[in-house]
Design a protein around this motif. Structure first.
Motif, mmCIF file in Angstrom:
data_model
loop_
_atom_site.group_PDB
_atom_site.id
_atom_site.type_symbol
_atom_site.label_atom_id
_atom_site.label_comp_id
_atom_site.label_asym_id
_atom_site.label_seq_id
_atom_site.Cartn_x
_atom_site.Cartn_y
_atom_site.Cartn_z
ATOM 1 N N LEU A 50 1.811 0.482 1.189
ATOM 2 C CA LEU A 50 2.348 -0.686 2.515
ATOM 3 C C LEU A 50 1.492 -1.232 4.400
ATOM 4 O O LEU A 50 1.252 -2.320 4.184
ATOM 5 C CB LEU A 50 3.992 -0.097 3.607
ATOM 6 N N GLN A 68 5.317 -6.260 -0.135
ATOM 7 C CA GLN A 68 5.701 -5.450 0.367
ATOM 8 C C GLN A 68 7.008 -5.228 0.882
ATOM 9 O O GLN A 68 7.203 -4.790 1.076
ATOM 10 C CB GLN A 68 5.548 -6.065 2.074
ATOM 11 N N ARG A 116 3.711 3.906 2.375
ATOM 12 C CA ARG A 116 4.167 4.012 3.526
ATOM 13 C C ARG A 116 2.418 3.444 3.451
ATOM 14 O O ARG A 116 1.913 2.101 4.608
ATOM 15 C CB ARG A 116 4.302 5.214 4.380
ATOM 16 N N TYR A 150 7.387 -2.555 -1.818
ATOM 17 C CA TYR A 150 7.343 -1.018 -1.244
ATOM 18 C C TYR A 150 8.396 -0.742 0.349
ATOM 19 O O TYR A 150 8.731 0.489 0.764
ATOM 20 C CB TYR A 150 5.911 -1.200 0.160
ATOM 21 N N ARG A 151 8.466 -1.949 0.704
ATOM 22 C CA ARG A 151 10.187 -1.811 1.270
ATOM 23 C C ARG A 151 11.595 -0.935 0.514
ATOM 24 O O ARG A 151 12.113 -0.210 0.940
ATOM 25 C CB ARG A 151 10.441 -2.759 3.023
ATOM 26 N N GLU A 167 2.323 -3.262 11.703
ATOM 27 C CA GLU A 167 3.218 -2.801 11.666
ATOM 28 C C GLU A 167 3.262 -1.500 12.593
ATOM 29 O O GLU A 167 2.036 -1.092 12.427
ATOM 30 C CB GLU A 167 3.624 -2.135 10.723
#
Length: 196
Positions: A165, A145, A162, A148-149, A176
């Motif tokens: 994630l 994560q 997106r 991905y961020r 999220e």
């Protein structure tokens, strides 16, 4: 055909006493002795000694394929590794190689390949995504994560990042807040194929 003709026909094809049985036995012994030769290299023209391979400047592609199969590697892996040696930032070679390694249950090697590419091409979105997928596969969701961020900070609208994630969060049991533009793709796959 009468019985006399049949007997005559049988006599013409029967083994007659004389040198023939002895010659056939000798011929059989010679042939078998050739098969039992102690020179095992004569049995397989494909065998090559280790010292010959060590001194070779270039390995025959057919030999490379046989060695790869013996080691459980795909010959294409070697081609991809060679491409990465020549171009350490070659993401197009690193991702299929990582995919192949992951399929062979070698996730540490896949991560090593992707780390090498990321050191040569820091911040490459596809490499970050691919490494995240491998980490997710290994159950290291928080690390995935974070990658991905990091990639989404550069391209916030990237649907691949997106989606991965969101899938990573779902695998970890978290959610999220969803927005209209961040709905995950629902094809159910979470694999390196998304890293293309």
């Amino acid at each position: 055909m009468n019985s006399n003709e049949i007997r005559g026909w049988r006599r013409s094809f029967s083994v007659r006493p004389g040198p023939w049985p002895a010659l056939l036995a000798i011929l059989a012994i010679v042939l078998l002795a050739g098969c039992a030769s102690s020179d095992s290299s004569a049995l397989s023209p494909q065998q090559t000694s280790t010292s010959d391979l060590a001194g070779a400047k270039e390995v025959d592609p057919a030999m490379r394929e046989r060695v790869s199969r013996a080691l459980g590697r795909d010959p294409d892996e070697e081609t991809l590794r060679d491409a990465l040696k020549q171009q350490p930032d070659n993401v197009d070679a690193a991702i299929p190689l990582a995919r192949s390694l992951l399929a062979r249950k070698c996730p540490d090697e896949a991560l090593e390949v992707l780390d090498t590419v990321l050191s040569a091409a820091p911040g490459d979105l596809r490499a970050l995504n691919a490494k995240g997928v491998v980490l997710d596969h290994e159950g290291r969701h928080q690390e995935a994560q974070a990658l991905y961020r990091e990639a989404l900070a550069t391209q916030p609208a990237n649907p691949m990042l997106r989606n991965n994630l969101k899938l990573s969060l779902a695998l970890e049991g978290k959610a999220e807040p969803a927005t209209a533009s961040s709905q995950p793709q629902t094809n159910g796959q979470h694999a390196l194929a998304r890293s293309k």
